[in-house]
Design an enzyme around this catalytic site. Structure first.
Site, mmCIF file in Angstrom:
data_model
loop_
_atom_site.group_PDB
_atom_site.id
_atom_site.type_symbol
_atom_site.label_atom_id
_atom_site.label_comp_id
_atom_site.label_asym_id
_atom_site.label_seq_id
_atom_site.Cartn_x
_atom_site.Cartn_y
_atom_site.Cartn_z
ATOM 1 N N LEU A 130 0.868 -1.173 0.000
ATOM 2 C CA LEU A 130 0.000 0.000 0.000
ATOM 3 C C LEU A 130 0.906 1.224 0.000
ATOM 4 C CD1 LEU A 130 -2.825 -0.781 2.589
ATOM 5 C CD2 LEU A 130 -3.133 -0.313 0.165
ATOM 6 N N ASP A 131 0.603 2.207 -0.845
ATOM 7 C CA ASP A 131 1.393 3.426 -0.870
ATOM 8 C C ASP A 131 1.308 4.137 0.480
ATOM 9 O OD1 ASP A 131 2.134 2.922 -3.411
ATOM 10 O OD2 ASP A 131 0.873 4.444 -4.350
ATOM 11 N N SER A 132 2.270 5.018 0.743
ATOM 12 C CA SER A 132 2.314 5.693 2.036
ATOM 13 C C SER A 132 1.052 6.506 2.323
ATOM 14 C CB SER A 132 3.551 6.602 2.107
ATOM 15 O OG SER A 132 3.529 7.561 1.066
ATOM 16 N N ALA A 134 -1.924 5.717 1.360
ATOM 17 C CA ALA A 134 -3.088 4.828 1.429
ATOM 18 C C ALA A 134 -3.217 4.220 2.819
ATOM 19 C CB ALA A 134 -2.972 3.734 0.383
ATOM 20 N N LYS A 326 -2.396 0.355 -5.884
ATOM 21 C CA LYS A 326 -3.600 1.188 -5.871
ATOM 22 C C LYS A 326 -4.109 1.395 -7.291
ATOM 23 C CE LYS A 326 -1.515 5.774 -5.753
ATOM 24 N NZ LYS A 326 -1.552 7.066 -5.125
#
Length: 341
Positions: A130-132, A134, A326
Site C-alpha cells: 500500500l502506498d504511504s 493509502a 492502488k
C-alpha cells in the site's frame, strides 16, 4: 546505658538468632533490658528485611528473565498469515519494521538490522504493498507464513476511494503538486454512474509512474521524485469486478469524469479473506498474544476464500479490484473523458 544500647545493636546485625537472645539476656542484668531489647528488635528486623529484600529482588529478576524467555519462545513459534491496519504516512515496509521492533521489544530480544542477507531470528513480510498515502488492510506473514504471501498478491482486493474534482496533481493523489485546475460544475451524478461500465470487467491497466512498482530495485515514485526519467510500465491485465458511486458531493466523489481530478483518500477494505472491520489489527493489538489470537482466527479463512471468478460485491457501495497496488488512483484522459484505470 547508651554505650550498652549501641553495643547490642551492632552485635545484633551480625549475630545468629541464638546470639541475639543471649545479648538481650545479658543486657537485662545490667539494668538496660528494655532499651537493649528494643534495639535488638530493630536490628533483627532490619537484618531480616535486608535479606528478604535481596531475595525478593533476585526472585523478581529470575521471574522476569523466565517471562522474557517464554515470550521469545512464543514469538518465534508464531507462524501464519494475519492482517494489520496501515494508517496514512508510513510505507508498508516502514510499518512492518515498526511491528517487528515492537514484538522483539516485548520478547526481550535485541533489534534486528534490515540486512536481508543475514539470517533473521524473526521472519516477517507483507503480501501486497500500500502506498504511504493509502490506508487499510495490509496482509502480513510471520514465520513460515512468509512463504504463503505470494498467493496473496493475486487474490481479490476491495478499495474505497475519495477524489476531488477540478484539480490534477503530478502524483495523481493529494501528496503531489497541482498541475492543472478545471471547472467541474457540469458534472452530474448520472454522468459518473454512466461511465463506470467502461472501467469494469477485464481491462488493460498502465500502472501510474508514482507507484510502489520498482525499477532496478527502486520504487518508480522515488525515481520520479529524484527527477529521473522513468518510462511507464507496460499495460497489464486487471479484472475489476464491480465499480459503484458511493457518494457524490461536488467536488468530492469516488471516481473521475470529464474534468481533472485527484485521489484524496484510498483505503483497502479487503484483501483475500481479510477485511478491515474484522481482521485488521490496530497498533494497540500488536502484541505477541494479540497476533497469536489473530492467527488462530485468520488461518482457517485461507482455505475457504471463494474463487475470484465467483466473487460478488456484498455491498454495492464497495469497489472490488484485483491488482497489486492502488489500481483506482491513476487518471487517464481519453476522448475528453477522464477516468480511473
Amino acid at each position: 546505658m547508651m554505650a550498652a544500647c549501641k553495643a547490642v545493636a551492632v552485635s545484633a546485625t551480625v549475630a545468629t538468632a541464638t546470639e541475639r537472645s543471649e545479648e538481650a539476656a545479658k543486657a537485662s542484668t545490667t539494668g538496660t533490658a528494655a532499651s537493649a531489647a528494643a534495639s535488638a528488635k530493630v536490628a533483627v528486623q532490619s537484618a531480616v528485611g535486608k535479606t528478604a529484600t535481596g531475595a525478593s529482588a533476585t526472585a523478581m529478576a529470575g521471574a522476569a528473565g523466565a517471562s522474557r524467555s517464554a515470550a521469545a519462545a512464543k514469538l518465534l513459534s508464531l507462524s501464519g498469515v494475519f492482517a494489520v491496519y496501515k494508517p496514512k504516512g508510513p510505507t508498508s515496509a516502514e510499518l512492518l519494521n515498526q511491528l517487528k521492533e515492537k514484538l522483539l521489544a516485548e520478547a526481550g530480544m535485541p533489534p534486528q538490522d534490515g540486512n536481508k542477507r543475514k539470517k533473521q531470528a524473526l521472519k516477517i513480510g507483507h503480501g501486497g504493498t500500500l502506498d504511504s498515502a493509502a490506508t487499510g488492510v495490509l496482509v502480513v506473514g510471520i514465520g513460515k507464513g512468509t512463504k504463503m504471501l505470494t498467493s496473496m498478491l493475486s487474490g481479490s482486493k476491495k478499495y474505497i476511494a475519495t477524489g476531488e474534482l477540478g484539480k490534477a496533481t503530478d502524483t495523481l493523489d493529494s501528496t503531489g503538486k497541482i498541475t492543472e485546475e478545471k471547472p467541474y460544475d457540469q458534472i452530474k451524478q448520472e454522468d459518473i454512474e454512466g461511465i463506470l461500465q467502461k472501467f469494469t470487467g477485464n481491462i488493460m491497466q498502465v500502472p501510474p509512474l508514482y507507484s510502489a512498482l520498482k525499477k532496478d530495485g527502486q520504487r518508480l515514485s522515488t525515481l520520479m521524485k529524484k527527477g529521473e526519467v522513468v518510462e511507464a510500465k507496460p499495460a497489464r491485465p486487471v479484472t475489476v469486478y464491480s465499480l459503484s458511486l458511493q457518494k457524490f458531493q461536488p467536488p468530492l466523489f469516488t471516481l473521475e469524469l470529464s474534468s481533472c481530478a485527484t485521489v484524496q483518500e484510498l483505503t483497502r477494505t479487503k484483501q483475500g479473506p481479510f477485511t478491515l472491520e474484522e481482521h485488521a489489527l490496530r497498533e494497540d493489538k500488536w502484541t505477541i498474544d494479540g497476533i497469536a489470537q489473530s492467527l488462530e482466527h485468520c488461518m482457517p479463512l485461507l482455505s475457504v476464500e471463494p474463487s475470484v471468478k465467483k466473487l460478488k460485491t456484498e455491498d454495492s457501495k464497495v469497489q472490488a479490484v484485483s491488482s497489486e497496488d492502488k489500481t483506482i488512483s491513476q487518471v487517464k484522459e481519453k476522448d475528453g473523458v477522464i477516468g480511473t484505470s
